[in-house]
Design a protein around this motif. Structure first.
Motif, PDB file in Angstrom:
ATOM      1  N   LYS A  19    -127.835-139.146  -0.337  1.00 14.08           N
ATOM      2  CA  LYS A  19    -128.895-138.163  -0.843  1.00 14.08           C
ATOM      3  C   LYS A  19    -130.090-138.917  -1.040  1.00 14.08           C
ATOM      4  O   LYS A  19    -131.332-138.775  -0.780  1.00 14.08           O
ATOM      5  CB  LYS A  19    -128.611-137.389  -1.981  1.00 14.08           C
ATOM      6  N   LYS A  20    -129.961-140.021  -1.786  1.00  9.00           N
ATOM      7  CA  LYS A  20    -130.958-141.091  -2.176  1.00  9.00           C
ATOM      8  C   LYS A  20    -131.836-141.808  -0.918  1.00  9.00           C
ATOM      9  O   LYS A  20    -132.938-141.620  -0.946  1.00  9.00           O
ATOM     10  CB  LYS A  20    -130.396-142.046  -3.131  1.00  9.00           C
ATOM     11  N   PHE A  71    -136.281-136.214  -8.293  1.00  6.46           N
ATOM     12  CA  PHE A  71    -134.799-136.227  -7.721  1.00  6.46           C
ATOM     13  C   PHE A  71    -134.292-137.503  -7.756  1.00  6.46           C
ATOM     14  O   PHE A  71    -133.088-137.939  -7.922  1.00  6.46           O
ATOM     15  CB  PHE A  71    -134.783-135.201  -6.575  1.00  6.46           C
ATOM     16  N   SER A  72    -135.049-138.401  -7.142  1.00  5.07           N
ATOM     17  CA  SER A  72    -134.445-139.668  -6.857  1.00  5.07           C
ATOM     18  C   SER A  72    -134.431-140.470  -7.943  1.00  5.07           C
ATOM     19  O   SER A  72    -133.144-141.228  -7.913  1.00  5.07           O
ATOM     20  CB  SER A  72    -135.696-140.561  -5.846  1.00  5.07           C
ATOM     21  N   ALA A  73    -135.035-140.274  -9.095  1.00  5.12           N
ATOM     22  CA  ALA A  73    -134.838-140.929 -10.503  1.00  5.12           C
ATOM     23  C   ALA A  73    -133.487-140.256 -11.122  1.00  5.12           C
ATOM     24  O   ALA A  73    -132.780-141.101 -11.406  1.00  5.12           O
ATOM     25  CB  ALA A  73    -135.939-140.825 -11.288  1.00  5.12           C
ATOM     26  N   ARG A  74    -132.996-139.295 -10.832  1.00  7.45           N
ATOM     27  CA  ARG A  74    -132.089-138.584 -11.423  1.00  7.45           C
ATOM     28  C   ARG A  74    -130.806-139.068 -10.659  1.00  7.45           C
ATOM     29  O   ARG A  74    -129.670-139.489 -11.040  1.00  7.45           O
ATOM     30  CB  ARG A  74    -131.983-136.813 -11.343  1.00  7.45           C
ATOM     31  N   ILE A  75    -130.997-139.205  -9.192  1.00  7.27           N
ATOM     32  CA  ILE A  75    -129.875-139.816  -8.577  1.00  7.27           C
ATOM     33  C   ILE A  75    -129.625-141.391  -9.013  1.00  7.27           C
ATOM     34  O   ILE A  75    -128.578-141.740  -9.156  1.00  7.27           O
ATOM     35  CB  ILE A  75    -130.279-139.829  -7.054  1.00  7.27           C
ATOM     36  N   LEU A  79    -126.209-143.070 -10.667  1.00 11.96           N
ATOM     37  CA  LEU A  79    -125.606-144.243 -10.015  1.00 11.96           C
ATOM     38  C   LEU A  79    -125.410-145.290 -10.919  1.00 11.96           C
ATOM     39  O   LEU A  79    -124.592-146.070 -11.068  1.00 11.96           O
ATOM     40  CB  LEU A  79    -126.362-144.620  -8.943  1.00 11.96           C
ATOM     41  N   THR A  80    -126.558-145.327 -11.700  1.00 10.75           N
ATOM     42  CA  THR A  80    -126.364-146.510 -12.854  1.00 10.75           C
ATOM     43  C   THR A  80    -125.448-146.065 -13.972  1.00 10.75           C
ATOM     44  O   THR A  80    -124.507-147.118 -14.427  1.00 10.75           O
ATOM     45  CB  THR A  80    -127.634-146.494 -13.566  1.00 10.75           C
ATOM     46  N   THR A 109    -126.697-133.868 -15.890  1.00  9.34           N
ATOM     47  CA  THR A 109    -126.324-134.551 -17.168  1.00  9.34           C
ATOM     48  C   THR A 109    -125.670-133.984 -18.319  1.00  9.34           C
ATOM     49  O   THR A 109    -125.765-134.580 -19.321  1.00  9.34           O
ATOM     50  CB  THR A 109    -127.663-135.599 -17.271  1.00  9.34           C
ATOM     51  N   LEU A 110    -125.837-132.401 -18.015  1.00  8.20           N
ATOM     52  CA  LEU A 110    -125.319-131.883 -19.072  1.00  8.20           C
ATOM     53  C   LEU A 110    -124.148-130.946 -18.698  1.00  8.20           C
ATOM     54  O   LEU A 110    -124.036-130.599 -17.436  1.00  8.20           O
ATOM     55  CB  LEU A 110    -126.300-130.664 -19.551  1.00  8.20           C
ATOM     56  N   CYS A 111    -123.154-130.546 -19.594  1.00  4.99           N
ATOM     57  CA  CYS A 111    -121.847-130.003 -19.290  1.00  4.99           C
ATOM     58  C   CYS A 111    -122.528-128.570 -19.112  1.00  4.99           C
ATOM     59  O   CYS A 111    -123.685-128.076 -19.493  1.00  4.99           O
ATOM     60  CB  CYS A 111    -120.804-129.904 -20.355  1.00  4.99           C
ATOM     61  N   LEU A 112    -121.593-127.704 -18.697  1.00  2.00           N
ATOM     62  CA  LEU A 112    -121.963-126.411 -18.253  1.00  2.00           C
ATOM     63  C   LEU A 112    -122.238-125.546 -19.632  1.00  2.00           C
ATOM     64  O   LEU A 112    -123.366-124.969 -19.600  1.00  2.00           O
ATOM     65  CB  LEU A 112    -120.919-125.443 -17.721  1.00  2.00           C
ATOM     66  N   THR A 113    -121.641-125.703 -20.605  1.00  2.00           N
ATOM     67  CA  THR A 113    -121.906-125.008 -21.947  1.00  2.00           C
ATOM     68  C   THR A 113    -123.574-125.473 -22.212  1.00  2.00           C
ATOM     69  O   THR A 113    -124.378-124.595 -22.690  1.00  2.00           O
ATOM     70  CB  THR A 113    -121.172-125.585 -22.843  1.00  2.00           C
ATOM     71  N   CYS A 114    -123.730-126.757 -22.291  1.00  2.00           N
ATOM     72  CA  CYS A 114    -125.185-127.237 -22.806  1.00  2.00           C
ATOM     73  C   CYS A 114    -126.054-126.648 -21.932  1.00  2.00           C
ATOM     74  O   CYS A 114    -127.281-126.523 -22.499  1.00  2.00           O
ATOM     75  CB  CYS A 114    -125.068-128.724 -23.126  1.00  2.00           C
ATOM     76  N   SER A 115    -125.843-126.801 -20.663  1.00  2.00           N
ATOM     77  CA  SER A 115    -127.070-126.326 -19.771  1.00  2.00           C
ATOM     78  C   SER A 115    -127.290-124.898 -20.033  1.00  2.00           C
ATOM     79  O   SER A 115    -128.217-124.387 -19.646  1.00  2.00           O
ATOM     80  CB  SER A 115    -126.515-126.676 -18.293  1.00  2.00           C
ATOM     81  N   LYS A 116    -126.083-124.297 -20.151  1.00  2.00           N
ATOM     82  CA  LYS A 116    -126.405-122.536 -20.351  1.00  2.00           C
ATOM     83  C   LYS A 116    -127.314-122.531 -21.720  1.00  2.00           C
ATOM     84  O   LYS A 116    -128.181-121.633 -21.694  1.00  2.00           O
ATOM     85  CB  LYS A 116    -125.069-121.753 -20.626  1.00  2.00           C
ATOM     86  N   LYS A 117    -126.965-123.280 -22.749  1.00  2.00           N
ATOM     87  CA  LYS A 117    -127.707-123.211 -23.861  1.00  2.00           C
ATOM     88  C   LYS A 117    -128.994-123.553 -23.709  1.00  2.00           C
ATOM     89  O   LYS A 117    -129.978-122.917 -24.459  1.00  2.00           O
ATOM     90  CB  LYS A 117    -127.257-124.237 -24.939  1.00  2.00           C
ATOM     91  N   LYS A 118    -129.651-124.504 -22.913  1.00  2.00           N
ATOM     92  CA  LYS A 118    -130.755-125.071 -22.629  1.00  2.00           C
ATOM     93  C   LYS A 118    -131.578-123.724 -22.016  1.00  2.00           C
ATOM     94  O   LYS A 118    -132.755-123.740 -22.140  1.00  2.00           O
ATOM     95  CB  LYS A 118    -130.596-126.241 -21.835  1.00  2.00           C
TER      96      LYS A 118
END
Ligand code: ZN
Length: 121
Positions: A19-20, A71-75, A79-80, A109-118
Motif C-alpha cells: 500500500k505504501k 495515509f502514507s504517514a499512518r502506514i 510499520l514503525t 490505531t484504536l480498538c473497536l470500542t475506542c473508535s466507536k466512542k470517538k
C-alpha cells in the motif's frame, strides 16, 4: 509485547508495504498532474480563466495529496510500531486491537470500542 501471531504481523506488513508503495506512486503522479508543480502542464498563453483553472486543479490535487500523505504517514507509523513490537495496541486504552479489525484496517490505531466512542463524541 503484542499478542498478535507473528504470521499475522508478517501478512499485514506485506499488505502495508504494498500500500505504501502504491500511495507513494500516486503522490508522485499527483505532482506530475499539478500545473503549479509541473511547468510542462501550464498553458502557454495566460488567457483569462487560466489562473483560476490552475488554482482549481491545484486545490483539488492538493487536497487529494494531503489525504494520501496522511495515509502514507499512518502506514509508516504502523510499520514503525511493528518494529518496536507495539503494533496492534490501542492508542487510547492500551488493549489489543481485534485481529479481524487489523486485517480489515491495518492502519487502525484504536480498538473497536475506542473508535466507536470517538465517533459518538
Ligand atoms: Zn481502545
Amino acid at each position: 509485547m503484542s499478542n498478535l501471531p507473528q504470521e499475522t504481523i508478517i501478512k499485514i506488513k506485506k499488505v502495508l508495504q504494498k500500500k505504501k508503495a502504491s500511495v507513494e506512486k500516486q503522490i508522485a503522479e499527483i505532482d506530475q498532474d499539478d500545473p503549479l508543480m509541473n511547468k510542462d502542464l501550464a498553458p502557454e498563453a495566460s488567457e483569462s480563466g487560466t489562473d483560476s483553472w490552475m488554482a482549481e486543479v491545484h486545490a483539488r490535487l492538493s487536497s487529494l495529496k494531503g489525504d494520501l500523505l496522511n495515509f502514507s504517514a499512518r502506514i509508516s507509523n504502523a510499520l514503525t510500531n511493528m518494529k518496536k513490537g507495539t503494533y496492534g495496541k490501542c492508542e487510547k486504552c492500551g488493549q489489543e486491537i481485534e485481529i479481524n479489525r487489523l486485517e480489515a484496517l491495518p492502519t487502525a490505531t484504536l480498538c473497536l470500542t475506542c473508535s466507536k466512542k470517538k465517533k459518538v463524541s
